[in-house]
Design a protein around this motif. Structure first.
Motif, mmCIF file in Angstrom:
data_model
loop_
_atom_site.group_PDB
_atom_site.id
_atom_site.type_symbol
_atom_site.label_atom_id
_atom_site.label_comp_id
_atom_site.label_asym_id
_atom_site.label_seq_id
_atom_site.Cartn_x
_atom_site.Cartn_y
_atom_site.Cartn_z
ATOM 1 N N ALA A 234 92.671 64.807 78.456
ATOM 2 C CA ALA A 234 93.825 64.497 77.608
ATOM 3 C C ALA A 234 95.123 64.392 78.402
ATOM 4 C CB ALA A 234 93.964 65.559 76.515
ATOM 5 N N ASP A 235 95.228 65.154 79.497
ATOM 6 C CA ASP A 235 96.441 65.098 80.311
ATOM 7 C C ASP A 235 96.379 64.040 81.403
ATOM 8 O OD1 ASP A 235 94.624 66.208 82.029
ATOM 9 O OD2 ASP A 235 95.817 67.995 82.505
ATOM 10 N N GLY A 236 95.310 63.254 81.426
ATOM 11 C CA GLY A 236 95.142 62.217 82.431
ATOM 12 C C GLY A 236 94.364 62.665 83.656
ATOM 13 N N GLY A 237 94.054 63.951 83.765
ATOM 14 C CA GLY A 237 93.319 64.444 84.920
ATOM 15 C C GLY A 237 91.832 64.109 84.856
ATOM 16 N N TYR A 238 91.220 64.047 86.007
ATOM 17 C CA TYR A 238 89.770 63.849 86.086
ATOM 18 C C TYR A 238 89.253 64.494 87.370
ATOM 19 C CZ TYR A 238 91.080 59.901 89.125
ATOM 20 O OH TYR A 238 91.626 59.108 90.122
ATOM 21 N N ARG A 239 87.966 64.798 87.366
ATOM 22 C CA ARG A 239 87.305 65.435 88.507
ATOM 23 C C ARG A 239 85.877 64.941 88.574
ATOM 24 N NH1 ARG A 239 83.876 69.668 89.648
ATOM 25 N NH2 ARG A 239 84.409 71.064 91.397
ATOM 26 N N MET A 240 85.447 64.518 89.733
ATOM 27 C CA MET A 240 84.062 64.089 89.889
ATOM 28 C C MET A 240 83.536 64.544 91.236
ATOM 29 S SD MET A 240 84.534 59.961 90.260
ATOM 30 C CE MET A 240 86.178 59.655 89.624
ATOM 31 N N THR A 241 82.254 64.815 91.284
ATOM 32 C CA THR A 241 81.600 65.261 92.513
ATOM 33 C C THR A 241 80.662 64.170 92.994
ATOM 34 O OG1 THR A 241 81.727 67.547 91.783
ATOM 35 C CG2 THR A 241 80.213 67.063 93.575
ATOM 36 N N LEU A 242 80.885 63.716 94.222
ATOM 37 C CA LEU A 242 80.085 62.651 94.803
ATOM 38 C C LEU A 242 78.994 63.247 95.677
ATOM 39 C CD1 LEU A 242 82.697 61.242 93.888
ATOM 40 C CD2 LEU A 242 82.597 59.851 95.968
ATOM 41 N N ARG A 243 77.761 62.837 95.412
ATOM 42 C CA ARG A 243 76.647 63.199 96.283
ATOM 43 C C ARG A 243 75.976 61.907 96.717
ATOM 44 N NH1 ARG A 243 73.748 68.833 94.966
ATOM 45 N NH2 ARG A 243 73.117 68.366 97.093
ATOM 46 N N PHE A 244 76.659 61.190 97.584
ATOM 47 C CA PHE A 244 76.200 59.894 98.063
ATOM 48 C C PHE A 244 75.438 60.081 99.374
ATOM 49 C CE2 PHE A 244 80.053 57.501 96.029
ATOM 50 C CZ PHE A 244 79.536 57.769 94.784
ATOM 51 N N VAL A 245 74.349 59.345 99.531
ATOM 52 C CA VAL A 245 73.552 59.432 100.756
ATOM 53 C C VAL A 245 74.152 58.525 101.816
ATOM 54 C CG1 VAL A 245 71.455 60.060 99.523
ATOM 55 C CG2 VAL A 245 71.942 57.647 99.948
ATOM 56 N N ASP A 246 74.060 58.973 103.071
ATOM 57 C CA ASP A 246 74.546 58.219 104.226
ATOM 58 C C ASP A 246 76.019 57.850 104.088
ATOM 59 O OD1 ASP A 246 72.044 58.310 105.457
ATOM 60 O OD2 ASP A 246 71.366 56.502 104.425
ATOM 61 N N VAL A 247 76.794 58.757 103.523
ATOM 62 C CA VAL A 247 78.240 58.579 103.378
ATOM 63 C C VAL A 247 78.905 59.820 103.962
ATOM 64 C CG1 VAL A 247 80.129 58.530 101.692
ATOM 65 C CG2 VAL A 247 78.143 57.045 101.390
ATOM 66 N N ASP A 248 79.950 59.614 104.793
ATOM 67 C CA ASP A 248 80.665 60.751 105.361
ATOM 68 C C ASP A 248 82.143 60.651 105.018
ATOM 69 O OD1 ASP A 248 81.833 58.909 107.143
ATOM 70 O OD2 ASP A 248 80.375 59.349 108.724
ATOM 71 N N ARG A 249 82.951 61.543 105.584
ATOM 72 C CA ARG A 249 84.359 61.616 105.206
ATOM 73 C C ARG A 249 85.164 60.393 105.613
ATOM 74 N NH1 ARG A 249 86.061 66.618 109.171
ATOM 75 N NH2 ARG A 249 85.623 65.620 111.170
ATOM 76 N N ASP A 250 84.621 59.589 106.531
ATOM 77 C CA ASP A 250 85.320 58.374 106.947
ATOM 78 C C ASP A 250 84.892 57.140 106.151
ATOM 79 O OD1 ASP A 250 86.773 59.715 108.980
ATOM 80 O OD2 ASP A 250 85.027 59.604 110.307
ATOM 81 N N SER A 251 83.921 57.293 105.284
ATOM 82 C CA SER A 251 83.411 56.154 104.515
ATOM 83 C C SER A 251 84.416 55.716 103.455
ATOM 84 C CB SER A 251 82.087 56.521 103.839
ATOM 85 O OG SER A 251 81.116 56.886 104.789
ATOM 86 N N PRO A 252 84.628 54.415 103.272
ATOM 87 C CA PRO A 252 85.583 53.941 102.265
ATOM 88 C C PRO A 252 85.034 54.107 100.860
ATOM 89 C CG PRO A 252 84.448 52.086 103.261
ATOM 90 C CD PRO A 252 83.995 53.304 104.012
ATOM 91 N N ILE A 253 85.853 54.681 99.993
ATOM 92 C CA ILE A 253 85.490 54.889 98.595
ATOM 93 C C ILE A 253 86.554 54.242 97.717
ATOM 94 C CG2 ILE A 253 85.079 56.585 96.772
ATOM 95 C CD1 ILE A 253 82.907 56.598 98.901
ATOM 96 N N VAL A 254 86.118 53.507 96.715
ATOM 97 C CA VAL A 254 87.019 52.915 95.731
ATOM 98 C C VAL A 254 87.049 53.827 94.510
ATOM 99 C CG1 VAL A 254 87.428 50.963 94.192
ATOM 100 C CG2 VAL A 254 86.573 50.567 96.515
ATOM 101 N N VAL A 255 88.259 54.206 94.096
ATOM 102 C CA VAL A 255 88.438 54.971 92.860
ATOM 103 C C VAL A 255 89.151 54.071 91.865
ATOM 104 C CG1 VAL A 255 89.514 56.974 91.762
ATOM 105 C CG2 VAL A 255 88.524 57.178 94.059
ATOM 106 N N GLU A 256 88.551 53.925 90.684
ATOM 107 C CA GLU A 256 89.088 53.011 89.675
ATOM 108 C C GLU A 256 89.258 53.739 88.344
ATOM 109 O OE1 GLU A 256 88.083 48.687 87.590
ATOM 110 O OE2 GLU A 256 86.691 49.574 89.039
ATOM 111 N N THR A 257 90.435 53.610 87.776
ATOM 112 C CA THR A 257 90.719 54.094 86.431
ATOM 113 C C THR A 257 91.217 52.899 85.624
ATOM 114 O OG1 THR A 257 93.058 54.620 86.728
ATOM 115 C CG2 THR A 257 91.461 56.269 87.486
ATOM 116 N N PRO A 258 91.446 53.058 84.317
ATOM 117 C CA PRO A 258 91.937 51.920 83.541
ATOM 118 C C PRO A 258 93.301 51.400 83.995
ATOM 119 C CG PRO A 258 90.981 53.543 82.084
ATOM 120 C CD PRO A 258 91.053 54.179 83.434
ATOM 121 N N ASP A 259 94.099 52.207 84.736
ATOM 122 C CA ASP A 259 95.425 51.749 85.115
ATOM 123 C C ASP A 259 95.669 51.624 86.613
ATOM 124 O OD1 ASP A 259 95.547 54.476 83.399
ATOM 125 O OD2 ASP A 259 96.408 54.848 85.361
#
Length: 279
Positions: A234-259
């Motif tokens: 309701a306040d606009g916050g969100y939290r998600m946990t990624l468990r992606f294989v063969d992905v490390d801290r330097d891997s590019p990730i796209v985060v998309e919200t409606p805005d």
């Protein structure tokens, strides 16, 4: 609201948090006790000697010789998760496994193809959230059959896919409450290309407009098609946990919200609160 798209700079990162707890060592990887001892049902290895998967599209487990006795299960007592206004029943992993051993449910994986190929419930089909895959096997299943969905951390994607099936008229659909990685930790029957892989969970926290409350925030690793999702609070916050294989801290990730949409290395995203102004 007008959408804004940004490309964040690549920045080296420190620790990221995950489903299994926080860690300051990005090289630490949880290791399961499973091994790929045999192959059946396609080119996948398995973590045991199982009957062959005769029909890879039906989602049923194999016919085990050692079948547990029937037991009473009060499905009305299950917890629920609400997705798109639909209450999705959450089946405990031990109950799901009981149904699996007795062939009393069809199983489907709501994650991406990369994750499915790495490891999945033996006999399950790929039916990616929210709307399935092209030529989705689930579309051919009788709508009065019991269907169990699962994903990684622990039931957001599976809840989305389950909600879509419930809306489509499927009568008995569940998501595994604890998620696939609890199934993996218990060494229940699995197949895949790398059953020993147990990617560490990495938490992304972000903030969107409160006007987007109830909608979905997505995180994607576009080179492999892996993705995760979370409902915006309701306040606009969100939290998600990624468990992606063969992905490390330097891997590019796209985060998309409606805005907004931003792209940055995973470590940069994990050490920040993701907003439209992330740079």
């Amino acid at each position: 609201m007008k959408r804004r798209t940004f490309l964040a700079s690549a920045v080296a990162t420190t620790a990221v948090a995950g489903c299994l707890g926080d860690s300051d060592d990005d090289t630490a990887v949880e290791t399961a006790d499973t091994t790929a001892d045999s192959a059946s049902g396609g080119d996948y290895a398995t973590n045991g000697e199982f009957p062959p998967n005769e029909d890879p599209r039906n989602g049923f487990p194999p016919e085990f010789e050692d079948v547990p006795e029937e037991r009473s299960v009060d499905t009305d007592a299950f917890g629920t998760a609400t997705q798109s206004g639909v209450d999705v029943p959450l089946v405990p992993v031990d109950v799901a496994h009981h149904w699996f051993r007795r062939r009393e449910a069809r199983f489907a994986d709501a994650r991406g193809a990369e994750q499915y190929d790495t490891s999945h419930v033996y006999g399950s089909v790929l039916s990616t959230a929210p709307d399935g895959v092209e030529n989705d096997p689930v579309a051919d299943w009788p709508k009065d059959d019991r269907v169990v969905l699962y994903c990684g951390c622990p039931h957001h994607l599976s809840g989305m896919r389950a909600a879509a099936l419930i809306e489509a008229g499927y009568e008995e659909v569940y998501a595994i409450d604890e998620g696939f990685w609890e199934w993996h930790a218990r060494n229940y029957a699995m197949a895949g290309n790398d059953l020993s892989a147990t990617p560490r969970g990495r938490v992304i926290r972000g903030r969107a407009s409160p006007e987007s409350a109830g909608e979905t925030a997505w995180a994607r690793h576009e080179p492999t098609g892996q993705r995760e999702a979370a409902t915006i609070d309701a306040d606009g916050g969100y939290r998600m946990t990624l468990r992606f294989v063969d992905v490390d801290r330097d891997s590019p990730i796209v985060v998309e919200t409606p805005d907004y949409t931003v792209e940055a290395p995973l470590g940069r995203l994990a050490r920040s609160t993701v907003t439209a102004d992330l740079t």
